[in-house]
Design an enzyme around this catalytic site. Structure first.
Site, PDB file in Angstrom:
ATOM      1  N   ASP A   1      -4.598   1.592   4.728  1.00  0.00           N
ATOM      2  CA  ASP A   1      -3.943   1.125   5.660  1.00  0.00           C
ATOM      3  C   ASP A   1      -3.473   2.813   6.847  1.00  0.00           C
ATOM      4  O   ASP A   1      -4.519   3.418   6.612  1.00  0.00           O
ATOM      5  CB  ASP A   1      -2.506   0.456   5.565  1.00  0.00           C
TER       6      ASP A   1
ATOM      7  N   TYR B   1       3.488   3.037  14.447  1.00  0.00           N
ATOM      8  CA  TYR B   1       2.399   2.747  15.451  1.00  0.00           C
ATOM      9  C   TYR B   1       2.640   2.899  16.829  1.00  0.00           C
ATOM     10  O   TYR B   1       1.151   3.818  17.453  1.00  0.00           O
ATOM     11  CB  TYR B   1       2.190   1.255  15.361  1.00  0.00           C
TER      12      TYR B   1
ATOM     13  N   HIS C   1      -5.308  -6.369   1.040  1.00  0.00           N
ATOM     14  CA  HIS C   1      -4.802  -4.808   1.621  1.00  0.00           C
ATOM     15  C   HIS C   1      -3.917  -4.163   0.651  1.00  0.00           C
ATOM     16  O   HIS C   1      -3.824  -3.231   0.911  1.00  0.00           O
ATOM     17  CB  HIS C   1      -4.359  -5.238   2.766  1.00  0.00           C
TER      18      HIS C   1
END
Ligand SMILES: *[C@@H]1O[C@H](CO)[C@@H](O)[C@H](O)[C@H]1NC(C)=O
Ligand SMILES: *[C@@H]1O[C@H](CO)[C@@H](O)[C@H](O)[C@H]1NC(C)=O
Ligand SMILES: *[C@@H]1O[C@H](CO)[C@@H](O)[C@H](O)[C@H]1NC(C)=O
Ligand SMILES: *[C@@H]1O[C@H](CO)[C@@H](O)[C@H](O)[C@H]1NC(C)=O
Ligand SMILES: *[C@@H]1O[C@H](CO)[C@@H](O)[C@H](O)[C@H]1NC(C)=O
Ligand SMILES: *[C@@H]1O[C@H](CO)[C@@H](O)[C@H](O)[C@H]1NC(C)=O
Ligand SMILES: *[C@@H]1O[C@H](CO)[C@@H](O)[C@H](O)[C@H]1NC(C)=O
Length: 420
Positions: A206, A344, A398
């Protein structure tokens, strides 16, 4: 609330914060042993979980998980949190590992450091992502330190370093505009100047995959092997793969479909966290959920459920609902939700479509897992580095440290075949 004010200040949410530019440390930062102790926050968390009144039935019809976490799942998590979860015993387990903090570029950085007995152990840094944490790697740390062999019989063991990335858990929230390359610089300082390893290997997934690739690209004298499960390059759609004459086998085609699903129905959280689309506001979700335990459970829990193998929780996966509660509790108790989502927005260029090869001759290993939300076939990974090994697993997703730990462990040990 002292900690959260400090964090909001660091994020620039509160007015008047002036950010010093990052400076290299003048002398070796000190390392302090650290004990996880969030006990004083637990009563507040329990009080919130208890007092949160969820709907008695869904607003409309229950449309399964297509619209996000279901009311049924959220209620069952809420009940489990109150009746079958005890932070004190989680904390005790977590404290079996050696934790430390240090100060780098003005930021407190928390990390676990477990050394192998072997004198030739390979230093290995494990980099987590969102909504993960250092807890993602707890199940494999001890095994990695043990002397073992690669598939071809070479001896291998690791000194394991698991940092909390800036903005996560016990590490400080970073200054505004802090990017993946900034985190990469800080991690390289941690390993080489604070822990005094000359060279090391890394694993990243990630956001940790993005930071890991930056380290691999920019620190080619110290990062001498990289192992990734995620890249800072946007996966290609089928038409783009066709244009490059990249054909997929059936497992790969399935993984491509999971990636397509993420980009068509699954990126709402991403748009909310980032500022890229100009329509979304990370502070809004960050501040809305910062002091809301069940709210964080919905936002984070949905991702754990949706990004993992549907058989998560059954062997070899240990990603149970209990494990998800452990993660959400860590976010809530360390008051790091707002600082975690803002990464982000800080990295609008974090995932690029301009593939390029890292400036290094160090080996690159890659692990793909069936339900991971980003899929890159071997031919694409090879465009980003010196790819020497690509393993694809038809179980997991994930969070491989949790939903397929034996496969991740085996793949990491293969670093030993290429380490010089
Ligand atoms: C945590 O801190 C409290 C005081 O706030 C103390 O009573 C307790 O023993 C500590 N627990 C651990 C595991 O250090
Ligand atoms: C490390 O060394 C000690 C003492 O020699 C031994 O008891 C222990 O089993 C070793 N641990 C590992 C993981 O090899
Ligand atoms: C952060 O980046 C934005 C957009 O580039 C810029 O306007 C702002 O001045 C930057 N803030 C700091 C403190 O560097
Ligand atoms: C794909 O294959 C076609 C037919 O063999 C060829 O003409 C084309 O140049 C190839 N494209 C790439 C990007 O390799
Ligand atoms: C965001 O807004 C800026 C300034 O108004 C504009 O230049 C840019 O194209 C917009 N970006 C998107 C993705 O809409
Ligand atoms: C994830 O959510 C999508 C809807 O966005 C759904 O179609 C898919 O089945 C879910 N996947 C898993 C593994 O739960
Ligand atoms: C490291 O990168 C530099 C360019 O940034 C390059 O000149 C050098 O050859 C690289 N070294 C290795 C060992 O790959």
């Amino acid at each position: 609330m002292r900690v959260s004010l400090a964090k909001l200040f660091a994020l620039g949410v509160l007015a008047g914060s002036s950010q010093a530019s990052p400076v290299q440390p003048q002398h070796t930062p000190q390392v302090h042993p650290f004990t996880v102790n969030l006990s004083s926050r637990v009563p507040r968390m329990l009080e919130q979980i208890r007092s949160t009144q969820l709907l008695s039935q869904p607003v409309y019809i229950d449309t399964g998980n297509a619209n996000g976490i279901t009311l049924h799942d959220l209620k069952s998590f809420q009940k489990q949190w109150l009746t079958a979860f005890n932070w004190e015993s989680e904390q005790k387990e977590i404290n079996k590992f050696k934790h430390y903090t240090t100060l780098i570029e003005g930021l407190t950085i928390h990390f676990v450091h477990e050394k192998s007995n072997a004198t030739d152990a390979i230093p290995l840094v494990l980099l987590h992502g969102w909504p993960g944490s250092f807890l993602e790697f707890i199940p494999i740390i001890e095994e990695l330190t043990k002397q073992a062999t690669t598939a071809s019989g070479k001896k291998v063991s690791f000194d394991v370093i698991v940092p909390s990335l800036p903005g996560f858990a016990f590490s400080s929230a970073p200054p505004v505009n802090w990017t993946f390359p900034d985190s990469a610089r800080l991690i390289n300082t941690l390993v080489t100047q604070v822990l005094h390893y000359d060279t090391y290997a890394l694993f990243g997934t990630d956001i940790g995959g993005g930071i890991g690739w930056e380290l691999y690209d920019q620190y080619n004298t110290t990062v001498r092997a990289a192992h990734l499960a995620f890249l800072p390059f946007l996966p290609l759609n089928s038409a783009q793969l066709d244009a490059q004459n990249i054909t997929l086998n059936s497992l790969e085609a399935f993984e491509e479909s999971v990636t397509t699903e993420w980009s068509t129905t699954g990126e709402g959280y991403f748009l909310e966290h980032t500022t890229k689309s100009n329509t979304t506001k990370p502070n809004t979700i960050g501040l809305a959920l910062q002091d809301n335990a069940v709210g964080q459970l919905a936002w984070i829990g949905e991702k754990f459920l949706n990004w993992s193998d549907p058989s998560a929780g059954s062997a070899p996966s240990i990603l149970t609902h209990h494990e998800i509660l452990r993660h959400v509790s860590l976010y809530y108790l360390t008051e790091s939700f707002a600082s975690s989502v803002v990464i982000y927005a800080q990295n609008p260029q974090g995932f690029s479509s301009a593939y390029r090869k890292a400036r290094t001759d160090a080996p690159l290993l890659f692990s793909a897992f069936k339900y991971n939300v980003g899929f890159w076939p071997p031919a694409l990974v090879a465009q980003t580095g010196n790819l020497v090994l690509y393993n694809n697993h038809n179980f997991g997703g994930h969070f491989p440290g949790l939903d397929n730990p034996p496969a991740l462990l085996g793949d990491l040990r293969e670093i030993g075949n290429y380490w010089k």
